[in-house]
Design an enzyme around this catalytic site. Structure first.
Site, PDB file in Angstrom:
ATOM      1  N   THR A  78       0.842  -1.206   0.000  1.00  0.00           N
ATOM      2  CA  THR A  78       0.000   0.000   0.000  1.00  0.00           C
ATOM      3  C   THR A  78       0.874   1.253   0.000  1.00  0.00           C
ATOM      4  O   THR A  78       0.648   2.180  -0.782  1.00  0.00           O
ATOM      5  CB  THR A  78      -0.920  -0.013   1.237  1.00  0.00           C
ATOM      6  N   ASN A  83      -5.409  -9.450  -7.991  1.00  0.00           N
ATOM      7  CA  ASN A  83      -5.538 -10.161  -6.715  1.00  0.00           C
ATOM      8  C   ASN A  83      -6.834 -10.956  -6.592  1.00  0.00           C
ATOM      9  O   ASN A  83      -6.920 -11.859  -5.780  1.00  0.00           O
ATOM     10  CB  ASN A  83      -5.424  -9.179  -5.544  1.00  0.00           C
ATOM     11  N   CYS A 100      -9.701  -7.036   1.402  1.00  0.00           N
ATOM     12  CA  CYS A 100     -10.108  -5.712   1.883  1.00  0.00           C
ATOM     13  C   CYS A 100     -11.589  -5.493   1.663  1.00  0.00           C
ATOM     14  O   CYS A 100     -12.226  -4.746   2.404  1.00  0.00           O
ATOM     15  CB  CYS A 100      -9.341  -4.633   1.149  1.00  0.00           C
TER      16      CYS A 100
HETATM   17  N1  PLP Z   1      -1.754  -4.421  -4.257  1.00  0.00           N
HETATM   18  C1  PLP Z   1      -2.307  -5.626  -4.447  1.00  0.00           C
HETATM   19  C2  PLP Z   1      -2.555  -6.119  -5.839  1.00  0.00           C
HETATM   20  C3  PLP Z   1      -2.671  -6.413  -3.357  1.00  0.00           C
HETATM   21  O1  PLP Z   1      -3.221  -7.615  -3.551  1.00  0.00           O
HETATM   22  C4  PLP Z   1      -2.419  -5.925  -2.046  1.00  0.00           C
HETATM   23  C5  PLP Z   1      -2.823  -6.706  -0.855  1.00  0.00           C
HETATM   24  O2  PLP Z   1      -3.788  -7.439  -0.881  1.00  0.00           O
HETATM   25  C6  PLP Z   1      -1.814  -4.662  -1.903  1.00  0.00           C
HETATM   26  C7  PLP Z   1      -1.501  -3.943  -3.037  1.00  0.00           C
HETATM   27  C8  PLP Z   1      -1.521  -4.097  -0.568  1.00  0.00           C
HETATM   28  O3  PLP Z   1      -0.351  -4.646  -0.027  1.00  0.00           O
HETATM   29  P1  PLP Z   1      -0.076  -4.575   1.552  1.00  0.00           P
HETATM   30  O4  PLP Z   1      -1.006  -5.537   2.200  1.00  0.00           O
HETATM   31  O5  PLP Z   1       1.369  -4.976   1.693  1.00  0.00           O
HETATM   32  O6  PLP Z   1      -0.283  -3.156   1.968  1.00  0.00           O
END
Ligand code: PLP
Length: 385
Positions: free
Chosen positions: A72, A151, A325
């Site tokens: 993030t 994801n 999320c």
């Molecule tokens: N980007 C993608 C494609 C993700 O799947 C995720 C987490 O699910 C993130 C960003 C966020 O990563 P983090 O959990 O390390 O903040």
């Protein structure tokens, strides 16, 4: 009861070999890498070793890796600070409708700051078609940000082709590679990537640590204000145990990638074929072949994804419906809607993402448990058959 974890796109368990590397840096090697005495310098060397390990996974050089608190933060830093640092060049960002909220919500924030955002549509497989990007490019386009793998449905994008289009139009190219890193090859040089986000907890490293790859010569700045760590590009004392863990996880992911991918492709295909064979009105979502190994996603008509999850949990199977999320909210996934899945069908989504420790017996167990759950839920549904 048997437990089967099939939610590796949400997070992964930390590899015991990774934990082993981290422990000394929580205990006797607790120095601050900025300290001049030897305890601090040992921590500094460990951080630099990890930087090399991460760089090795993506064919970058060590100086091009900045450690962050996760995917993030890396996404936020890439978009916000690249746009700020390159404002003279233009104010237009192009991204896609299926990005993670770490990108989409950052774009909403930037839009409020006066930047212009274009969100590209995807086709039914969740692919961004290169000519759609080509047409969206404008003279003021400064940055194109397209995720490497999705994801929710696992579709892998044609990053090399998309990056080339961005460059031809004079823009830089960022990719959120959080879901692809450690699972499929990522070569920033070959793919023409300028900025790339990664997150340790998706490939058997610890949570709360990740990185941003910044190609030499690409101008960004620190999102956080404070100390001069990470060559003034990320203020704050380094998360040394986390970074050490990320480094080891990156090294292991590189070493075992091919063998894990072969196994996960085989297990994934077995699960997909088994579900299609045993459950009527099951729609595979995402690309049929061009998907992350072991990533299986379906929509089951006439049922609610949340109900499937609860019943699977009752049988010891951990999965998700849409992204981690968004699970918990009753809105259907923005990814499935963008792929043209009708609203009512998108409600019945299920994501099963396998990892290195899943087995054929796990697949058999899911194939034994899932079909009667869907039948039962359909009988209870007013829309069911
Ligand atoms: N980007 C993608 C494609 C993700 O799947 C995720 C987490 O699910 C993130 C960003 C966020 O990563 P983090 O959990 O390390 O903040």
């Amino acid at each position: 009861m048997r437990t089967v974890y099939m939610d590796h796109s949400a997070t992964t368990p930390v590899d015991p070999d990774v934990v082993k590397e981290m422990i000394p840096f929580c205990q006797e090697e607790y120095g601050n890498p900025s300290s001049v005495y030897s305890l601090g310098q040992k921590a500094r060397r460990a951080v630099e070793k990890a930087r090399g390990q991460v760089a090795g996974l993506i064919n970058a050089s060590s100086q091009e890796v900045i450690f962050t608190s996760g995917g993030t933060e890396a996404d936020n830093q890439a978009l916000i600070t690249y746009m700020e640092a390159n404002r003279k060049q233009g104010n237009h960002i192009i991204t896609s409708a299926i990005e993670h909220h770490a990108i989409l919500h950052t774009c909403e924030y930037l839009e409020k700051q006066g930047y212009e955002i274009t969100i590209l549509p995807v086709n039914n497989y969740g692919l961004i078609e290169p000519d759609v990007l080509e047409k969206a490019m404008k003279p003021n386009t400064t940055l194109v940000s397209i995720m490497h793998a999705n994801n929710e449905v696992g579709t892998i994008q044609p990053i090399k082709e998309l990056a080339a289009i961005a460059h031809r139009g004079g823009a830089a190219f960022h990719t959120d590679a959080v879901q692809s890193l450690g699972k499929i090859p990522v070569d920033v040089k070959d793919m023409g990537i300028d900025l790339l986000s990664g997150s340790s907890h998706k490939f058997y490293g610890p949570k709360g640590v990740g990185f941003l790859f910044v190609k030499k010569g690409i101008k960004i700045s620190s999102l956080l204000h404070g100390g001069g760590q990470e060559r003034r590009l990320r203020a704050g004392t380094e998360n040394v145990p986390g970074i050490v863990g990320l480094g080891k996880a990156a090294e292991l992911a590189g070493s075992f990638m091919q063998e894990r991918a072969e196994k996960l492709n085989r297990l994934g295909n077995r699960l997909i074929e088994g579900i299609i064979k045993t459950i009527p009105n099951a729609r595979l979502t995402g690309h049929p072949h061009n998907r992350i190994p072991g990533s299986v996603s379906f929509c089951f008509e006439f049922v609610e994804g949340e109900s499937i999850l609860l019943m699977l949990d009752g049988k010891g199977i951990m999965a998700s419906s849409g992204s981690a999320c968004t699970s918990g909210s009753l809105d259907p996934s923005h990814v499935l809607l963008a792929m043209g899945v009708p609203h009512e069908v998108a409600h019945g989504s299920l994501r099963l993402t396998m990892g290195k420790d899943n087995t054929d017996e796990d697949v058999d167990y899911v194939l034994e448990v899932l079909p009667p759950i869907i039948t039962k839920l359909r009988k209870m549904s007013p829309l069911g058959k």
